[in-house]
Design an enzyme around this catalytic site. Structure first.
Site, short mmCIF file in Angstrom:
data_model
loop_
_atom_site.label_atom_id
_atom_site.label_comp_id
_atom_site.label_asym_id
_atom_site.label_seq_id
_atom_site.Cartn_x
_atom_site.Cartn_y
_atom_site.Cartn_z
N HIS A 1 17.61 -14.78 53.68
CA HIS A 1 17.97 -13.58 52.71
C HIS A 1 16.94 -12.75 52.67
O HIS A 1 16.27 -12.90 51.51
CB HIS A 1 18.44 -14.44 51.27
CG HIS A 1 19.51 -15.02 51.39
ND1 HIS A 1 20.93 -14.68 51.16
CD2 HIS A 1 20.02 -16.40 51.39
CE1 HIS A 1 21.87 -15.68 51.28
NE2 HIS A 1 21.31 -16.68 51.51
N GLU B 1 17.11 -9.79 50.96
CA GLU B 1 17.27 -9.26 49.67
C GLU B 1 16.65 -10.01 48.67
O GLU B 1 16.42 -9.70 47.31
CB GLU B 1 18.58 -9.01 49.02
CG GLU B 1 19.73 -10.23 48.95
CD GLU B 1 20.06 -11.13 49.87
OE1 GLU B 1 20.80 -12.04 49.98
OE2 GLU B 1 19.78 -10.78 51.21
N CYS C 1 22.37 -14.69 56.58
CA CYS C 1 22.72 -16.11 56.40
C CYS C 1 24.05 -16.31 57.10
O CYS C 1 24.05 -16.53 58.18
CB CYS C 1 22.73 -16.16 54.81
SG CYS C 1 22.65 -17.97 54.41
#
Length: 219
Positions: free
Chosen positions: A193, A195, A90
């Site tokens: 992202h 994750e 990001c």
């Protein structure tokens, strides 16, 4: 490297803490895909690292200032230039570039030629928050094992504009086609992202961890 289940070797990956990252979720995701994550803001730890993740949430100028103030700019630049696997996430991806126009501008790490500019999305809500399909533009280790078109979770108001077309490996669309994944050698970055992007995001992190494992085995 540390030993995992069955004696497998788990590569050590340093997650850079400069006060502006979603560190815990990145740490947990890396651990899930087979790494031994070490969260650190110590320049000496980053300097010795054989695998580095640079996360980031917030504004580019402040992030760049924090990296400089904490002495992290030089070891990060040296890691990227020396071939140490380095993944920007990001805002961390945006910091890999030379500069940003956000909030009056700021200088980045300069590891990739190009700038970070406002996302051009007339008629759409900015920041862009949500799932978007990323289309792979060329063969790359970062997106290995994923479909040519795969959805990831994005949160951003600015987008990187690389000067070298060959650095671009993934593009998404929100008002305009924007660069969502870059790769040059062992240097990589994702605007999304991983994750927070389910199995596909974990596969991206697993690909990075595999690269770190190969590099650390050879060291």
């Amino acid at each position: 490297m540390s030993a995992g289940p069955g004696g497998a070797r788990r590569p050590t990956v340093v997650v850079v803490d400069y006060g502006m990252g979603n560190l815990r979720s990145v740490e947990k995701a890396l651990e899930h895909v087979g790494a031994t994550p070490v969260v650190s803001g110590d320049p000496a730890v980053v300097e010795r690292a054989l695998g580095v993740v640079l996360p980031g949430v917030g504004a580019f100028p402040r992030a760049a200032e924090e990296l400089r103030a904490r002495g992290l700019e030089r070891p990060l630049r040296e890691a990227g230039e020396s071939g140490v696997p380095l993944l920007g996430i990001c805002l961390g991806m945006q910091l890999l570039f030379e500069r940003s126009q956000e909030l009056g501008g700021g200088e980045g790490l300069g590891l990739l030629p190009g700038s970070v500019e406002p996302l051009r999305a007339p008629g759409l809500k900015v920041p862009h928050i949500g799932w978007n399909f990323v289309e792979r533009r060329r063969d790359c280790w970062l997106l290995e094992g994923l479909p040519e078109r795969c959805a990831f979770y994005h949160v951003h108001s600015f987008a990187a504009r690389p000067r070298r077309r060959e650095d671009i490996v993934g593009v998404a669309r929100y008002g305009e086609d924007f660069v969502s994944a870059v790769e040059r050698g062992n240097l990589s970055g994702v605007q999304f992202h991983p994750e927070k992007s389910g199995p596909a995001g974990l596969r991206v992190l697993a690909n990075f961890v595999q690269l770190c494992a190969e590099r650390q085995e050879a060291a």
